[in-house]
Design an enzyme around this catalytic site. Structure first.
Site, mmCIF file in Angstrom:
data_model
loop_
_atom_site.group_PDB
_atom_site.id
_atom_site.type_symbol
_atom_site.label_atom_id
_atom_site.label_comp_id
_atom_site.label_asym_id
_atom_site.label_seq_id
_atom_site.Cartn_x
_atom_site.Cartn_y
_atom_site.Cartn_z
ATOM 1 N N SER A 10 18.775 34.346 -25.867
ATOM 2 C CA SER A 10 19.377 33.021 -26.026
ATOM 3 C C SER A 10 20.094 32.485 -24.788
ATOM 4 O O SER A 10 20.434 31.308 -24.746
ATOM 5 C CB SER A 10 20.358 33.021 -27.203
ATOM 6 N N SER A 56 18.803 30.097 -28.092
ATOM 7 C CA SER A 56 19.687 29.225 -28.842
ATOM 8 C C SER A 56 20.748 28.513 -28.003
ATOM 9 O O SER A 56 21.346 27.554 -28.475
ATOM 10 C CB SER A 56 20.382 30.028 -29.932
ATOM 11 N N LYS A 75 29.729 27.597 -25.433
ATOM 12 C CA LYS A 75 28.828 27.546 -26.588
ATOM 13 C C LYS A 75 29.644 27.543 -27.875
ATOM 14 O O LYS A 75 30.647 28.261 -27.974
ATOM 15 C CB LYS A 75 27.878 28.753 -26.545
#
Lengths: 100, 507
Positions: free
Chosen positions: B178, B154, B79
């Protein structure tokens, strides 16, 4: 109807937040913050008298160590390579202090 | 079946056996990305040169016996809020466009020590603020199961990359769900560890008392193996915790005997899509057949988790994001009059609307005159919520919950109304407030062909219990291997692949 957020309040908060909002953004921020705070006001239903606030899940305490450089491993060039502006091995910012 | 259809454990085994090289694995991940990225856009950046160079080094170390772990040579996506030395890390924000970290996050270091090969950095909501990956400054990511739908957020990029078989597994972060919510939306398995288990050193901070890095993978076994690799006590993160044991794979037993499963009535009432409800409750029946005892109970205080969470998360965000001032790294406004003007213009131009919204709210709740009424009140609510979980875990080993109120919404449906978007986080944020470990496992498909995920929440440091429950469920799950087109089990041991059965390009 939602909580009313005044222009002064938005002005004050944007100073704290270091943000310069356009007029349109200010109106949006007033509406959003009003709605959010209305929603957050639900918390007032909770009786929290005498309840310890929990800033952290586990007990945390200061962690001290000797004041010696450790770890990092990054060199000055690598760090300065990310600077929007640099000069003579230092970050360059607008003039802030006038020494006359 | 291509190499990226394998789980990380399966691929790692082939690499150690010499059937496949680390270089071939990296090439395959890059080739898959080449094929899929036009549609999915899971990555913000791909790093073929770095990946292939690393893969060659790793292959050498596997050959000479220095590397022998389960992840040696296995491709991973990271990420884009987790720092990778020499590889741009943007947090999906204009504010950090072009930022190249001079150090790697501890979790990344740990992964590289284990021999995993970083393929690229994945898309996300800007600074992890959002539930759809639509607040990214670099474009949306699409759900591999249906391109008209969001992947969740997210960590939408990490979850979509794994679901689309672009990579073996991914690293992500979870501040309010997330990892777990996009894992549910993308039909993959994602784990948020107990707070402090994985060092936050090098994770760009959003809500420091809530943030945890964790794995996104194709199955429970991979999640456990990756957690073993990345978890560490770290002097560079003084909130990281020294755990008694770092054995997580030992929990992978196909047996739920003696496990007490709590089903909070408050999580299965109004607001939950009936198809999701049925699929999630089925997890309890499956585990009961394997010897667990499931029972309904009232968790209480559930409706206060969202307001408490948004006060705390935004307060911490407003403080954490104060560092973005255009001086040392990242974006700087082109025109300004003096230092303060530079700060303000830089931040106003560099941050997107959702980030500004949260910084404003956070600055307000911390401001003089409102601190006690909002911030302190939220911290007290947090104490009460934690106590509610303490009572629950006195009776149960695992709490079963949905990961989201519905399957993935359509693109463009969520951003208009912040309060409504925040309501979608109701089942996931409590684990962050209380520091609890929780895992999402795929548990079915809705009638529109979108995946449904179930969440198993454990008490602090009880990852092994949720891993055992998740593993036992996974072994019995008849939907594993199902694809949306075929609608029936494909008979493969590996988890469901979005386009298998559609005859999609498999490298």
């Amino acid at each position: 109807m939602g909580k009313t957020i005044s222009d002064e309040m938005i002005e004050h908060v944007s100073i704290l937040a270091q943000l310069e909002l356009s007029d349109e953004e200010k109106e949006q921020a007033k509406a959003d913050m009003g709605r959010m705070l209305d929603y957050i006001d639900q918390l007032n239903e909770l009786d929290t008298a005498g309840v310890e606030p929990m800033a952290h899940v586990f007990p945390v305490e200061n962690v001290f160590r000797e004041d010696v450089a450790a770890g990092a491993g990054a060199c000055r060039e690598e760090i300065l390579a990310n600077a929007p502006k640099s000069r003579d091995g230092a970050f360059q910012v607008p003039k802030t202090v006038d020494i006359g | 079946m291509g190499l990226m259809d394998l789980t990380a454990a399966e691929l790692g085994k082939k690499i150690r056996a010499g059937e496949v090289s680390a270089v071939e694995a990296a090439e395959e991940a890059l080739a898959r990305a080449e094929v899929k990225e036009g549609q999915i856009h899971a990555y913000i950046s791909l790093n073929p040169d770095y990946a292939l160079k690393r893969a060659k080094q790793v292959q050498k170390q596997i050959a000479d016996g220095t590397l022998s772990g389960p992840l040696a040579g296995v491709p991973v996506a990271v990420k884009d809020n987790i720092c990778t030395r020499g590889i741009p890390t943007t947090c999906a924000s204009r504010m950090l466009e072009g930022f190249v970290p001079p150090y790697s996050a501890r979790a990344v270091e740990n992964l590289e020590k284990a021999g995993a090969v970083i393929i690229g950095k994945t898309n996300m909501d800007e600074f992890a603020m959002g539930s759809t990956t639509e607040t990214s400054a670099f474009g949306v990511t699409r759900n591999p199961w249906n391109l008209e739908h969001v992947p969740g957020g997210s960590s939408g990029g990490s979850c979509a990359a794994v679901a689309a078989r672009e990579v073996s597994f991914a690293l992500a972060s979870d501040t309010g769900g997330s990892i777990r919510q996009p894992s549910a939306f993308c039909g993959v398995t994602g784990l948020k560890p107990t707070y402090g288990t994985v060092s936050r050193y090098g994770l760009v901070a959003y809500g420091s008392s809530l943030d945890q890095i964790g794995p996104v993978a194709k199955d429970v076994t991979d999640c456990a193996a990756v957690l073993e690799a990345i978890a560490s006590w770290d002097p560079a993160d003084s909130t990281s915790v020294k755990r008694d044991s770092y054995d997580f794979t030992g929990a992978l037993k196909d047996d739920a005997k003696g496990l007490r499963i709590g089903i909070p009535r408050d999580y299965f009432g109004a607001g939950l899509n009936p198809e999701v409800k049925e699929a999630v409750l089925r997890v309890a029946w499956v585990l009961e057949e394997k010897g667990a005892a499931a029972e309904e109970f009232d968790l209480s205080l559930v409706q206060y988790a969202i307001p408490a969470y948004y006060v705390i998360a935004c307060a911490e965000a407003s403080s954490n994001l104060a560092r973005f001032d255009g001086v040392k790294y990242g974006y700087r406004a082109a025109e300004y009059a003096g230092l303060h003007s530079m700060y303000k213009k830089t931040r106003s131009e560099g941050f997107g609307p959702e980030v500004k919204r949260r910084i404003m709210l956070g600055s307000f709740v911390l401001s003089s005159g409102y601190y006690d009424a909002y911030y302190r009140k939220a911290l007290q609510a947090r104490t009460l919520i934690r106590q509610a979980f303490d009572s629950a875990f006195a009776r149960f080993d695992v709490i079963l919950a949905p990961a989201a109120p519905s399957a993935a919404p359509r693109l463009g449906e969520s951003l208009d109304d912040p309060v409504r978007m925040y309501l979608g986080d109701i089942y996931t944020i409590s684990a962050n407030l209380a520091g609890l470990p929780a895992i999402t496992v795929p548990c079915g498909m809705d009638s529109a062909g979108l995946p449904i995920g179930a969440q198993l929440i454990g008490d602090c440091f009880e990852e092994k219990k949720i891993l055992r429950a998740a593993y036992a469920f996974e072994q019995a799950a008849e939907y594993a291997g199902r694809s949306p087109a075929a609608g029936k089990p494909a008979g493969e041991k590996t988890a469901a692949a979005p386009e298998a059965g559609k005859g999609g390009a498999q490298g």
